[in-house]
Scaffold this active site. Structure first.
Site, mmCIF file in Angstrom:
data_model
loop_
_atom_site.group_PDB
_atom_site.id
_atom_site.type_symbol
_atom_site.label_atom_id
_atom_site.label_comp_id
_atom_site.label_asym_id
_atom_site.label_seq_id
_atom_site.Cartn_x
_atom_site.Cartn_y
_atom_site.Cartn_z
ATOM 1 N N ASP A 1 31.827 -12.225 6.917
ATOM 2 C CA ASP A 1 31.301 -11.847 5.601
ATOM 3 C C ASP A 1 32.156 -10.706 5.064
ATOM 4 O OD1 ASP A 1 30.533 -9.600 6.998
ATOM 5 O OD2 ASP A 1 28.396 -10.059 6.982
ATOM 6 N N CYS B 1 33.477 -7.598 7.275
ATOM 7 C CA CYS B 1 34.149 -7.858 8.552
ATOM 8 C C CYS B 1 35.156 -6.779 8.928
ATOM 9 C CB CYS B 1 34.763 -9.253 8.588
ATOM 10 S SG CYS B 1 36.296 -9.428 7.699
ATOM 11 N N HIS C 1 40.144 -11.466 6.626
ATOM 12 C CA HIS C 1 39.202 -11.547 7.734
ATOM 13 C C HIS C 1 39.846 -10.971 8.991
ATOM 14 C CE1 HIS C 1 35.911 -12.939 10.181
ATOM 15 N NE2 HIS C 1 36.787 -13.409 11.047
#
Length: 302
Positions: free
Chosen positions: A76, A79, A289
């Site tokens: 999400d 992160c 990410h």
């Protein structure tokens, strides 16, 4: 949203599906998945023969020279905060000195007394409240951060410390409260840097870049357009990784796999770290990410 040049829609959906940890009263997504062999993970994720897949495999092979395993972090918009905090806590052996001062938990009250606009801080997907309520709530988050950091750093055995971290990152209420604390520390650091530059003091280069953006020419804009969005509609941008590192007084070392074979493959935030700052290591495939490498194979130095 920006098109993802590495994965198709089906793969992106699969990546979001991390294991679920069941508790007696409710179900929580596991924020940091159990460790797996790093090359097994790579082979599963990057099977093709495209130039991008080949570069990713080479990147993972390089990381595997230093780390044996990887832990997947929930994808999400928290992160970057999640991966950094998890790594910092899992190797913490003492409470940072700046967290020990009496002024630490007084930060919200002190800043709100000077900057009225902070009352528009957005707390955990809720609209802001009255000034006093916001100050008290952020103070609670800072106290929780200090308490958890102290408890985990007091654990002598690395396996037991890791177990305590896993337990903390299965408690959604506490976990997201800690991210609010981190975001507020980032705001405090940004205000300090902004004021230092205005007063002619020397500031790191990233501070110029931070406030050179049209969307964050001052700390108020930074809060509205960036910090308030972290965890909701956006994650951390590159320049904000520097801000997080300065707020925590940690060096964040990132293996940027898509930059393999360039000078930016291993990037340090900040690029000229203080010698006494602890180091945490993350992995990213796209600067959006972040996952966590674990089980260091050999001694590594910056």
């Amino acid at each position: 949203s920006e098109e993802d040049v590495y994965h198709d829609a089906e793969e992106l959906e699969r990546e979001k599906m991390l294991p679920v940890c069941k508790t007696s009263s409710s179900e929580y997504k596991l924020s940091v998945a159990p460790e797996v062999d790093i090359m097994e993970y790579c082979r599963k994720e990057w099977r093709g023969n495209t130039p991008v897949a080949k570069r990713m495999r080479k990147g993972y092979e390089a990381v595997a020279q230093k780390f044996a395993s990887i832990r997947q972090v929930r994808g999400d918009n928290y992160c970057a905060l999640r991966a950094t905090l998890f790594q910092a806590l899992s190797q913490a052996t003492q409470l940072p000195s700046w967290m020990q001062s009496e002024d630490f938990t007084m930060l919200p009250e002190n800043l709100l007394s000077k900057y009225d606009w902070i009352k528009q801080w957005q707390l955990k997907q809720k609209l802001s409240r009255k000034m006093g309520e916001i100050s008290d709530e952020i103070k609670e988050y800072l106290m929780l951060l200090r308490k958890k950091w102290k408890c985990i750093s007091d654990i002598t055995g690395p396996a037991e410390r890791q177990e305590a971290c896993d337990k903390l990152f299965k408690n959604e209420e506490e976990e997201y409260s800690l991210y609010e604390a981190l975001k507020f520390l980032m705001l405090n650091t940004a205000i300090e840097l902004y004021n230092d530059e205005k007063n002619g003091r020397r500031v790191p280069v990233f501070s110029w870049l931070l406030f050179a953006r049209d969307t964050s020419s001052n700390p108020c804009q930074l809060m509205h357009n960036h910090l308030n969005q972290i965890g909701h509609s956006g994650g951390l941008e590159q320049v904000e990784m520097f801000l997080l590192a300065y707020a925590l007084q940690y060096t964040i070392r990132v293996y940027r796999l898509y930059k393999y074979s360039t000078d930016e493959f291993i990037t340090l935030y900040p690029s000229d770290p203080e010698e006494d700052w602890p180091v945490v290591t993350l992995i990213t495939e796209d600067d959006r990410h972040y996952n966590i490498p674990v089980r260091m194979c050999q001694e590594t130095v910056l």
